[in-house]
Motif scaffolding. Sequence first.
Motif, PDB file in Angstrom:
ATOM      1  N   LEU A  69       0.863  -1.167   0.000  1.00 20.24           N
ATOM      2  CA  LEU A  69       0.000   0.000   0.000  1.00 20.24           C
ATOM      3  C   LEU A  69       0.905   1.223   0.000  1.00 20.24           C
ATOM      4  N   TRP A  84       3.657   0.638   2.911  1.00 23.40           N
ATOM      5  CA  TRP A  84       3.428  -0.430   3.882  1.00 23.40           C
ATOM      6  C   TRP A  84       3.471  -1.750   3.123  1.00 23.40           C
ATOM      7  N   ARG A  87       0.441  -4.949   2.974  1.00 18.79           N
ATOM      8  CA  ARG A  87      -0.865  -4.394   3.374  1.00 18.79           C
ATOM      9  C   ARG A  87      -1.685  -4.059   2.143  1.00 18.79           C
ATOM     10  N   ARG A  88      -2.964  -4.336   2.208  1.00 24.12           N
ATOM     11  CA  ARG A  88      -3.879  -3.976   1.118  1.00 24.12           C
ATOM     12  C   ARG A  88      -4.654  -2.708   1.433  1.00 24.12           C
ATOM     13  N   ARG A  89      -4.878  -2.474   2.724  1.00 29.05           N
ATOM     14  CA  ARG A  89      -5.655  -1.316   3.151  1.00 29.05           C
ATOM     15  C   ARG A  89      -5.323  -1.000   4.601  1.00 29.05           C
ATOM     16  N   ILE A  90      -5.356   0.272   4.958  1.00 28.91           N
ATOM     17  CA  ILE A  90      -5.204   0.700   6.346  1.00 28.91           C
ATOM     18  C   ILE A  90      -6.324   1.695   6.611  1.00 28.91           C
ATOM     19  N   ALA A  91      -7.143   1.416   7.602  1.00 26.66           N
ATOM     20  CA  ALA A  91      -8.255   2.303   7.944  1.00 26.66           C
ATOM     21  C   ALA A  91      -7.723   3.698   8.267  1.00 26.66           C
ATOM     22  N   ILE A  93      -6.164   5.784   6.274  1.00 20.79           N
ATOM     23  CA  ILE A  93      -5.195   6.254   5.283  1.00 20.79           C
ATOM     24  C   ILE A  93      -5.955   6.443   3.977  1.00 20.79           C
ATOM     25  N   GLU A  94      -6.328   7.695   3.734  1.00 19.38           N
ATOM     26  CA  GLU A  94      -7.130   8.027   2.558  1.00 19.38           C
ATOM     27  C   GLU A  94      -6.802   9.451   2.124  1.00 19.38           C
ATOM     28  N   ASN A 116       7.161   1.094   5.853  1.00 14.40           N
ATOM     29  CA  ASN A 116       6.479   0.668   7.073  1.00 14.40           C
ATOM     30  C   ASN A 116       6.601   1.706   8.195  1.00 14.40           C
ATOM     31  N   TYR A 118       5.794   4.320  11.248  1.00 14.45           N
ATOM     32  CA  TYR A 118       4.861   4.507  12.343  1.00 14.45           C
ATOM     33  C   TYR A 118       4.041   5.721  11.956  1.00 14.45           C
ATOM     34  N   TYR A 119       2.752   5.721  12.227  1.00 14.20           N
ATOM     35  CA  TYR A 119       1.933   6.847  11.806  1.00 14.20           C
ATOM     36  C   TYR A 119       0.856   7.172  12.828  1.00 14.20           C
TER      37      TYR A 119
END
Length: 125
Positions: A69, A84, A87-91, A93-94, A116, A118-119
């Motif tokens: 991603l 990342w 990963r296919r998706r991270i809630a 992150i848009e 990867n 930290y966020y």
Amino acid sequence: MSKTEGGYWKRFVRRLTSDVAELDADDLSDRSQAGGAQRASDCRCGQEAVVLGRVRSVELCPKTSAPTLEAELYDGTEGVTLVWLGRRRIAGIEPGRIVKARGRIAVRDGRKVLYNPYYELQNTA
């Protein structure tokens, strides 16, 4: 005229004569520095960095067997690609979201990258 009045008028005239993208970049840059982050344009390869900015785009890259991603983060000075692995998706992150990311800067195809990281998701207000 005092020194502060001259500064006020200078900023006022600049806001009237600048385009929206330039003003948005200035606001992002100011918010980034106020949030304790470094300017992306000042970050160097191999350096541990904290950047804060707006997500411009998010892309799923299934180039290999493990997906990645990728999100482009823009802080008003320069973009940094957040990657990342696996990963296919991270809630959260848009596009349009304000994100503070921390990691070691790398360079891929001439662009700055954090792998990867930290966020933290920030309030948009």
